[in-house]
Scaffold this motif. Structure first.
Motif, PDB file in Angstrom:
ATOM      1  N   TYR A  81      56.763 162.623  19.422  1.00  0.00           N
ATOM      2  CA  TYR A  81      57.346 161.617  20.307  1.00  0.00           C
ATOM      3  C   TYR A  81      56.217 160.839  20.950  1.00  0.00           C
ATOM      4  N   LYS A  84      57.167 154.666  24.643  1.00  0.00           N
ATOM      5  CA  LYS A  84      57.651 153.319  24.331  1.00  0.00           C
ATOM      6  C   LYS A  84      56.802 152.330  25.117  1.00  0.00           C
ATOM      7  N   ARG A  87      57.696 150.775  28.836  1.00  0.00           N
ATOM      8  CA  ARG A  87      58.827 151.514  29.399  1.00  0.00           C
ATOM      9  C   ARG A  87      58.331 152.884  29.852  1.00  0.00           C
ATOM     10  N   GLU A  90      59.657 156.644  28.991  1.00  0.00           N
ATOM     11  CA  GLU A  90      60.512 156.684  27.797  1.00  0.00           C
ATOM     12  C   GLU A  90      59.663 156.940  26.569  1.00  0.00           C
ATOM     13  N   ARG A  91      60.226 157.729  25.649  1.00  0.00           N
ATOM     14  CA  ARG A  91      59.519 158.029  24.412  1.00  0.00           C
ATOM     15  C   ARG A  91      60.460 157.796  23.228  1.00  0.00           C
ATOM     16  N   ARG A  92      59.847 157.508  22.079  1.00  0.00           N
ATOM     17  CA  ARG A  92      60.632 157.335  20.864  1.00  0.00           C
ATOM     18  C   ARG A  92      60.115 158.298  19.805  1.00  0.00           C
ATOM     19  N   ASP A 163      61.824 144.646  20.579  1.00  0.00           N
ATOM     20  CA  ASP A 163      61.086 145.889  20.454  1.00  0.00           C
ATOM     21  C   ASP A 163      60.186 145.777  19.233  1.00  0.00           C
ATOM     22  N   TRP A 165      59.172 147.774  17.054  1.00  0.00           N
ATOM     23  CA  TRP A 165      59.509 148.579  15.884  1.00  0.00           C
ATOM     24  C   TRP A 165      60.901 148.271  15.350  1.00  0.00           C
TER      25      TRP A 165
END
Length: 175
Positions: A81, A84, A87, A90-92, A163, A165
């Motif tokens: 993870y 982001k 942000r 927050e993680r993606r 975004d 990605w």
């Protein structure tokens, strides 16, 4: 060559592409791309440096043979993870394939991308080489300028359009 053939005959169907994916020269080009990216090791823990230590040519020969005889099997991707951008907190999720799997993916991309690229309209931006969301935004500005004066533009994924990605493209803007 594949791009020109696909562009010259939009109805053409390509058969027997697998042999091109297994070719040593295609795998070598794919390896160069993977090495240049210098990504993290996958679930097997094998790094780019370890592949070079083993011998990239030797590994690519083994990979070509495994692809040709059907014994190649991709490994599961390692899940990490990452934050982001812009942000806080927050993680993606990010999946990290093994180096070998990335070589196979790059080989597939080298063979398949030119065929599909020939069918895309110039105003399509999603996941295409040398195109990005900022280019799509610049085209929006151009088409909505006073000199051209388009009244509307359709975007299928407005929520995540900016975004870095995400997929970002629009309907045929020249229609």
């Amino acid at each position: 060559m594949l791009y020109r053939a696909a562009k010259a005959d939009p109805g053409r169907r390509f058969h027997a592409l697998f042999d091109k994916i297994c070719r040593t020269d295609v795998l070598q080009r794919a390896w160069v791309q993977v090495r240049r990216n210098n990504g993290a090791p996958g679930i097997d823990g094998v790094s780019i440096a370890e592949v070079e230590e083993y011998g990239a040519g030797r590994l690519l020969g083994e990979l070509a043979a495994a692809l040709a005889d059907g014994s190649y099997r991709p490994l599961p991707a390692r899940r990490v993870y990452i934050p982001k951008p812009g942000r806080a907190g927050e993680r993606r999720p990010l999946s990290v394939p093994t180096v070998i799997d990335r070589v196979v993916q790059a080989s597939l991309k080298l063979v398949l991308e030119p065929i599909f690229e020939a069918d895309f309209k110039p105003c399509s931006y999603g996941f295409r080489p040398n195109r990005r969301a900022q280019d799509a935004i610049a085209e929006i500005h151009l088409f909505t300028s006073e000199s051209i004066n388009y009244r509307w533009i359709f975007e299928a994924d407005i929520k995540a359009c900016l975004d870095p990605w995400s997929y970002c493209s629009f309907a045929d803007c020249a229609a």
